[in-house]
Enzyme design. Sequence first.
Site: not given
Ligand code: AGP
Length: 609
Positions: A2, A27, A74, A100-101, A482, A486, A489, A505, A604
């Site tokens: 927060c 925050r 938050w 905050n915490g 994963e 990263k 993207e 394969h 996001k």
């Molecule tokens: C991951 O780095 C991406 N930003 C994206 O794949 C994200 O994980 C996905 O859109 C799911 O988002 P969420 O966890 O908010 O549901």
Amino acid sequence: MCGIVGYVGDKQAADFLTEGLSKLEYRGYDSAGIAVYDGEKIRVEKCVGRLAALRDKIKDDVPQGTIGIGHTRWATHGRPSDVNAHPHTDCSGDFVVVHNGIIENYLTLKEELIEKGHAFKSETDTEVVAHLLEEVYNGDFEESVREVLRRIEGSYSLVFMCRQHPDELICTKQDNPLVIGLGDGENFIASDIPAIISRTRRTYILNDGEMAVVKKDSIVITNRKGELVTKKVFEVNWNAEAAEKGGFEHFMLKEIHEQPKAVRDTMSQRVAKDGKSIVMDELKWTADYLNDFNKIYIVACGTAYHAGLVGKYYIEKLARIPVEVDIASEFRYRDPIIDEKTMLIVVSQSGETSDTLAALKESKRRGAKTLALTNVVGSSIAREADQVLYTWAGPEIAVASTKAYTTQLILFFMLSLYMAEILGTLPKERIAELVAELQKVPAQISETLSDVEPIKTFAKQYGFNEDVFYIGRSLDYDVALEGALKLKEISYIHAEAYAAGELKHGTLALIVEGVPVIALATQKSVYEKTLSNIKEVKARDAVVIGIAAEGDDELEKYVDHVMKVPETDELLIPILAVVPLQLLAYYAAITRGCDVDKPRNLAKSVTVE
Ligand code: AGP
């Protein structure tokens, strides 16, 4: 996570409080509030929603006074609401606090205070602190705050006001940031430098356990024992934007480095006092409840889906219940077999991903019991699910998810141990052993983050390749997925994760001289097999960067470079192994001049289909 502000001086406090909070909304921003002493009483104004909602609420009647505190929230305990917003007060309104915490023993304290007649208004852990101060207050503001600190446990930045002491603020911290800005005839308090940088660049950075009594013309800092502490002035030379990122160049790098704390916070309150088992008061599951299920689905998107793959492994390995993992956009349209004997677990950092939310609603309609793992209190998915487990990672601003992923893994691991104990599928000794290992993870992440130079070098050396492959087996394959996401993207390099045993394969046809291959070989149970797959790609002159556990001196004989992560139980290594992959993606993106925090075409939170 927060945002906190405080002001004492000769100017109108509300001006700085609202301005300072606007610089801290990164925050946390689900609710906000301020408290100002108006000459008679402490007036509190707060509401749910962004800071703009608070500004709108007070615009025709701004609280007048020259001392006050403020907060942008938050939520961790208690959904976002007017009554749960900070500042919080005691019964009389004479004691006001922002926090905050996480106060870990707040439920015990709350019960004791209710027995003594205190009336609570909110669901938060913070309100307990205000009533506790009221309970122990003996006329000495500072000594009474010390008594409060002796009784609370957990992590906190706290700023207190007291109507009987209208010319001073008291602030203190433990495991959360707090700075004091030094003005001329005025002083400022904030959880972070961005809030004060427009007023002063001269600051005191408080250390854990230190307490400051802040007046407009004096600041007295003492330690836990009450001994005076002499502070050096820290001159802030960051610009405002850099300050929001805590001095890091991007939010993504800041959030990668926040992972030790995010994981520690997510674990807090969920490890039993004796450190030998997991408690999940939010669930209160029994063996009868769990034995009623014949299938668990884990459904999510993107990084959260990758976390779900690891979650599957954990639940099947430890709790021995069959688990199927699905991408939400596929799951909802494939007419899945769901009935009242189905448990659906959805994973979502934002709690707003439309495909995941739709899968949740469809599963509920078909009779499934639902559990959400999410990072946002009060989000759509949190409100729709029957039960919720929160990651306490704090706001994740960068589009590329990092600390959300590692906290999702730790939450899945704890959930699996919790289920294993209820079902008796693991001996208590093994559970205690794994809980002990679990608690070392934050320090091990810190250790992994302590030397990023080799990773920067690899990123510079290979950052301009157009194709990169990530390979691994078992949990290493899940982490490879994963890692590849990263890199894709944020650096726009085509990266593909492949089950190492599957290369022959087809994909091996793409492995030619100089192609970078990131090979994860941390899983002892499949190590030899993975090694033979690494030899396959080396035989085609690929450039191989290996990810290995600390004690492994074998891998370096077969690859071009090795990045090692601390030794721990192979179940927990994914939480460590992903860190070098996050950093590799970050530095590759920097090498290519990409917009790390806001990569092209991406958002996001994907709230559309
Ligand atoms: C991951 O780095 C991406 N930003 C994206 O794949 C994200 O994980 C996905 O859109 C799911 O988002 P969420 O966890 O908010 O549901």
